[in-house]
Design a protein around this motif. Structure first.
Motif, short mmCIF file in Angstrom:
data_model
loop_
_atom_site.label_atom_id
_atom_site.label_comp_id
_atom_site.label_asym_id
_atom_site.label_seq_id
_atom_site.Cartn_x
_atom_site.Cartn_y
_atom_site.Cartn_z
N LEU A 75 5.48 -19.30 4.09
CA LEU A 75 6.14 -18.32 3.22
C LEU A 75 5.17 -17.80 2.16
O LEU A 75 5.18 -16.61 1.83
N GLN A 76 4.32 -18.68 1.63
CA GLN A 76 3.31 -18.25 0.66
C GLN A 76 2.35 -17.25 1.29
O GLN A 76 2.01 -16.23 0.68
N GLU A 77 1.91 -17.54 2.51
CA GLU A 77 0.97 -16.63 3.18
C GLU A 77 1.60 -15.28 3.46
O GLU A 77 0.97 -14.23 3.29
N LEU A 78 2.87 -15.27 3.88
CA LEU A 78 3.56 -14.02 4.15
C LEU A 78 3.79 -13.23 2.87
O LEU A 78 3.65 -12.00 2.85
N LEU A 79 4.13 -13.90 1.79
CA LEU A 79 4.30 -13.21 0.51
C LEU A 79 2.98 -12.60 0.02
O LEU A 79 2.97 -11.52 -0.57
N GLY A 80 1.86 -13.28 0.30
CA GLY A 80 0.58 -12.70 -0.02
C GLY A 80 0.32 -11.41 0.75
O GLY A 80 -0.23 -10.45 0.20
N LEU A 81 0.71 -11.38 2.01
CA LEU A 81 0.61 -10.15 2.80
C LEU A 81 1.44 -9.03 2.19
O LEU A 81 0.99 -7.88 2.10
N LEU A 82 2.66 -9.35 1.77
CA LEU A 82 3.53 -8.34 1.18
C LEU A 82 2.96 -7.79 -0.12
O LEU A 82 3.03 -6.59 -0.38
N VAL A 83 2.38 -8.66 -0.94
CA VAL A 83 1.80 -8.21 -2.22
C VAL A 83 0.63 -7.28 -1.97
O VAL A 83 0.53 -6.19 -2.58
N VAL A 84 -0.29 -7.66 -1.09
CA VAL A 84 -1.46 -6.83 -0.82
C VAL A 84 -1.04 -5.50 -0.19
O VAL A 84 -1.58 -4.44 -0.53
N TYR A 85 -0.07 -5.54 0.74
CA TYR A 85 0.40 -4.30 1.36
C TYR A 85 1.00 -3.37 0.31
O TYR A 85 0.70 -2.16 0.30
N GLN A 86 1.82 -3.90 -0.56
CA GLN A 86 2.47 -3.06 -1.57
C GLN A 86 1.46 -2.45 -2.53
O GLN A 86 1.53 -1.27 -2.88
N VAL A 87 0.48 -3.24 -2.96
CA VAL A 87 -0.54 -2.73 -3.88
C VAL A 87 -1.38 -1.65 -3.20
O VAL A 87 -1.73 -0.63 -3.81
N ALA A 88 -1.70 -1.86 -1.92
CA ALA A 88 -2.45 -0.83 -1.19
C ALA A 88 -1.66 0.46 -1.09
O ALA A 88 -2.21 1.57 -1.24
N ARG A 89 -0.36 0.37 -0.85
CA ARG A 89 0.48 1.58 -0.81
C ARG A 89 0.54 2.24 -2.18
O ARG A 89 0.51 3.48 -2.28
N GLN A 90 0.65 1.47 -3.24
CA GLN A 90 0.70 2.06 -4.58
C GLN A 90 -0.58 2.84 -4.89
O GLN A 90 -0.51 3.96 -5.41
N ILE A 91 -1.73 2.27 -4.55
CA ILE A 91 -2.98 2.96 -4.81
C ILE A 91 -3.07 4.24 -3.99
O ILE A 91 -3.49 5.30 -4.50
N ALA A 92 -2.67 4.17 -2.71
CA ALA A 92 -2.75 5.34 -1.85
C ALA A 92 -1.83 6.45 -2.33
O ALA A 92 -2.21 7.63 -2.37
N ILE A 93 -0.61 6.12 -2.71
CA ILE A 93 0.35 7.14 -3.15
C ILE A 93 -0.08 7.73 -4.48
O ILE A 93 0.03 8.95 -4.69
N ASP A 94 -0.59 6.91 -5.39
CA ASP A 94 -1.03 7.43 -6.69
C ASP A 94 -2.23 8.38 -6.50
O ASP A 94 -2.30 9.43 -7.15
N ALA A 95 -3.13 8.03 -5.61
CA ALA A 95 -4.27 8.91 -5.35
C ALA A 95 -3.82 10.21 -4.72
O ALA A 95 -4.32 11.30 -5.07
N ALA A 96 -2.87 10.15 -3.77
CA ALA A 96 -2.38 11.36 -3.14
C ALA A 96 -1.63 12.25 -4.12
O ALA A 96 -1.74 13.48 -4.07
N THR A 97 -0.88 11.64 -5.04
CA THR A 97 -0.13 12.43 -6.02
C THR A 97 -1.07 13.18 -6.96
O THR A 97 -0.87 14.37 -7.24
N HIS A 98 -2.10 12.52 -7.45
CA HIS A 98 -3.04 13.17 -8.37
C HIS A 98 -3.88 14.22 -7.66
O HIS A 98 -4.29 15.21 -8.29
N ALA A 99 -4.13 14.04 -6.37
CA ALA A 99 -4.94 15.01 -5.63
C ALA A 99 -4.11 16.10 -4.99
O ALA A 99 -4.68 17.04 -4.42
#
Length: 524
Positions: free
Chosen positions: A399-423
């Motif tokens: 469960l810890q390993e899967l939650l780590g995957l979810l955290v990294v996935y969500q942060v990657a999506r946040q960075i991508a969406i923020d970059a797309a919004t500003h550009a």
């Protein structure tokens, strides 16, 4: 002479001295340390003392992702869950959290390989822990800090004018369930159980993951983990805690049952769900656009309504339920070679106004439900790796390993969406694979661990994902990918879906079936 005993001649093993010659035995339980003359400790083969101050925290980073998952945020999570270390040793709790998140980025590496990525930069000192020490540090940390950390980063990220995330003022979201393969250990088997189907029993235990995904951005608004034996309806009922007024929830036929409909509707969110073919809601009132009004109720109440709707000789029965509008549609797909396939679609929605919410647009909007499947593809294929099994042998570690995957996935999506919004770029053109690949590079080089004053965060990742050669085309032709058996028993026999080839340049036509035709067929 006992007083002039040399260190190398007297010590046979570290911590033991000949009792006959010295009169003193210094072992593991002794608190006395005799004065020994001779070679210095560093020259006699004993390990040097490791500074466990700032050196121990040096590996606590995640490249440019550290600008989002900051050390202060990690320390706050550890303090909230009571996982702060009592003494600072080689592996403080903060470093272990970043190590678990790095496991999500470097899933193909073992413990030592993941640690090597964290300390690969020349500026990062290495305390050189063993694989057993890293495993025990994970066990001490547990899954609760990663669960709280995911609660801090989850949520919708689309702006009010984001393409693909809104429809007529409603934020479109979708939920679905999937299975995550874990190691085949006794602990995982007893907790998760195995999935079984017409193709046999799954070779690995699975954790059921249900997530509420924001359409357009594919960000995770909320997620629920549990054993595979836990029903999808039960997890979706828990996901109702994340629903808010102003949302439009899309769901497939796996979301069924009056209890789940009621739990989702009372939150104030609107629903657009597909119904199973065996469910035939009664026609209470036919609308001019071919749809009809009905009610979502229990089984007994639905039968009473169906009997009343066929005769209508008495007053309608007093039944508690949710008012719904049913849409019957036929979806015809024509490929470039002339091949045509037809599928029946039965949807129900809580949007009862047929003038404001046309049936044809709702039928077309339902296709956004596949955004949840696309999010799972990014999590299970792009980030974790195709057909990769989580390494953890214990349930809490899995469960810890899967939650780590979810955290990294969500942060990657946040960075991508923020970059797309500003550009000013459509978020669907941003590549998650490029985002993950660049994040791995920043971890190995230990660059961008802090935000520069006056600069946007994660500049390296932003520059990579916004490169013109990495952006997806502005327009892509319609593609149809039929369902296939991912792991058949045989690649040649017993796999009737192997001929379901993808279709490109397909044309889709949606027609609404009138309620009159449907009612006549029911009566006959």
């Amino acid at each position: 002479m006992p007083g002039s005993l040399r260190y190398g001649a007297a010590v046979k093993r570290f911590g033991e001295i000949d009792v006959a010659r010295t009169g003193l035995r210094v072992g593991r339980k002794s608190t006395k340390t005799p004065f020994l003359r001779g070679a210095p400790l560093l020259q006699s083969g004993m390990p040097a003392h490791v500074d466990t101050g700032e050196t121990a925290f040096a590996a606590g980073h995640l490249g440019e992702l550290t600008q989002v998952i900051t050390p202060s945020l990690v320390d706050e999570v550890l303090a909230k869950t009571g996982r702060v270390q009592v003494r600072v040793r080689k592996l403080p709790a903060r470093v272990v959290v970043y190590f678990v998140l790095a496991m999500a980025l470097f899933g193909e590496c073992g413990y030592r390989g993941v640690w090597a990525a964290l300390v690969a930069a020349p500026s990062v000192p290495d305390v050189d822990p063993s694989a057993a020490a890293l495993r025990q540090a994970r066990r001490r940390l547990g899954s609760e800090p990663l669960s709280v950390l995911f609660d801090q980063v989850k949520g919708a990220v689309a702006a009010e004018d984001a393409v693909g995330s809104w429809w007529k003022g409603l934020r479109t979201v979708a939920w679905d369930s999937t299975g995550i393969l874990v190691a085949d250990s006794e602990a995982n088997r007893s907790y998760c159980g195995r999935a079984s189907g017409r193709n046999g029993v799954c070779g690995f235990p699975m954790i059921r993951l249900s997530a509420l995904v924001e359409c357009g951005t594919r960000a995770l608004i909320d997620a629920v983990l549990g054993p595979w034996t836990q029903a999808e309806e039960a997890q979706c009922t828990v996901l109702c805690r994340a629903l808010r007024p102003g949302m439009l929830v899309l769901a497939d036929r796996g979301s069924k049952g009056f209890a789940l409909v009621r739990s989702a509707a009372v939150t104030g969110a609107q629903l657009l769900w597909r119904m199973s073919a065996d469910l035939q809601p009664p026609v209470l009132h036919a609308l001019p656009d071919g749809t009809y009004l009905s009610m979502s109720t229990g089984t007994n109440e639905r039968d009473r309504l169906r009997r009343w709707s066929r005769h209508k000789r008495t007053a309608p029965p007093q039944i508690a339920g949710i008012a719904i509008r049913v849409i019957e549609a036929t979806v015809a797909v024509r490929a470039a070679d002339g091949t045509k396939t037809t599928t029946s679609l039965r949807l129900f929605t809580t949007l009862l106004d047929h003038h404001r919410y046309p049936a044809a647009e709702l039928a077309e909007l339902y296709h956004r439900r596949w955004q949840a499947e696309t999010a799972y593809s990014g999590l299970k294929v792009t980030l974790r790796g195709p057909d990769r099994v989580l390494r953890s042998q214990h349930t809490d570690d899995a469960l810890q390993e899967l939650l780590g995957l979810l955290v990294v996935y969500q942060v990657a999506r946040q960075i991508a969406i923020d970059a797309a919004t500003h550009a000013g770029v459509d978020p669907s053109r941003i590549s998650l694979a490029v985002t993950i690949r660049t994040a791995r590079h920043t971890v190995i080089t230990a660059t961008g661990t802090t935000t520069r004053h006056g600069c946007q965060p994660t500049p390296g990742i932003r520059q990579a994902i916004l490169h013109p050669r990495e952006l997806a085309p502005r327009y892509r032709p319609t593609r149809i990918l039929p369902r296939r058996v991912k792991r058949p028993i045989s690649t040649f026999a017993y796999n009737a879906t192997r001929k379901n080839t993808p279709l490109t340049n397909a044309t889709i036509a949606i027609s609404i079936t009138t309620a009159t035709d449907r009612t006549r067929r029911w009566r006959t």
